[in-house]
Design a protein around this motif. Sequence first.
Motif, PDB file in Angstrom:
ATOM      1  N   GLN A  19      -1.015  -4.785   2.778  1.00 18.23           N
ATOM      2  CA  GLN A  19      -2.466  -4.883   2.940  1.00 18.23           C
ATOM      3  C   GLN A  19      -3.021  -6.132   2.289  1.00 18.23           C
ATOM      4  N   LYS A  45       0.824  -1.209   0.000  1.00 16.93           N
ATOM      5  CA  LYS A  45       0.000   0.000   0.000  1.00 16.93           C
ATOM      6  C   LYS A  45       0.860   1.261   0.000  1.00 16.93           C
ATOM      7  N   THR A  59      -4.126  -4.303   7.491  1.00 19.83           N
ATOM      8  CA  THR A  59      -2.793  -3.857   7.099  1.00 19.83           C
ATOM      9  C   THR A  59      -1.785  -4.204   8.185  1.00 19.83           C
TER      10      THR A  59
END
Length: 314
Positions: A39, A20, A44
């Motif tokens: 993620q 991400k 996450t």
Amino acid sequence: MKFIGNLREGDRTVDIYLCKQKQSLRSKSGKNYFSMILQDKTGTIDAKIWDLSNGINHFDAMDYIQVEGEVTSYQGSLQLNVRRVRVAAENEYDPADYLPCSRYSINDMYRELMKYMESLENPKMKTLVRSFFIDDKALAKTFSTHSAAKSVHHGFVGGLLEHTLGVVRLCDFYCRQYPILNRDLLLTAAMLHDIGKTKELSAFPENDYTEDGQLLGHIVIGAEMVGEHIRKIPGFPAKTAGELKHCILAHHGELEYGSPKKPALIEAAALNFADNTDAKLETMRELLENNNSDSEWLGYNRLLESNFKRTTPL
């Protein structure tokens, strides 16, 4: 595949995740390292590559990457120390595994929202709502799958729809509890209060602020969108248009929370209460469900401005 939500301290993993975010940083000792946010659909995890010399192939943010590493704990949160990285081939992953999604059926939520639209008695209000959610097919599709936030609450596929429906449900309850409320005005405002987020945030997997999002914000964007649609409806009452746009402009309640105006109508105040309730309770739900700690006390949360605790089971 072992999803991020199932990782525990001490686990070793060789799996594919969406990168991400990626930053190239320098430690206090002067050594370069990578800091990343990885993620999948369950959440996450912070990740670090401390040794850039071996087994680290080139990759960028928003790449799907296979990582080999070990899960550790740092300041009470899980962290993945990565030793090897390579960009994954397209046939090695399913994008649906990497985007967090609503717990609820998008189709079911959309049908329920449309039932509220059909319950409006004012034909101009109903025409306005239809112009967003029925007549504009592209916007309806974007709205259905969009996030309601980058990270604060409802930051997942279908999050904007889920949040909007939650606010509409609360407003409908308020109207039954307090008949003084103008139901058509309040429910229309509730259905459209966050429509600007379809332009404030980009689509997944980026889910980041657009230039207009940074410069204007979703409240101003949403009021502009509603104004544009109203101007295409012959005979839409000017006073009603002003009151509806006021509800949208005031739905964060306070100037310091981003509202250009404070509520000056009872419907605007009710919308603010409903929006705040749904956003805050969802923030708390996500905090409780995404924290893997066995501790009752979860630590200070900046958004809630409180040291948060799990409820003691009865």
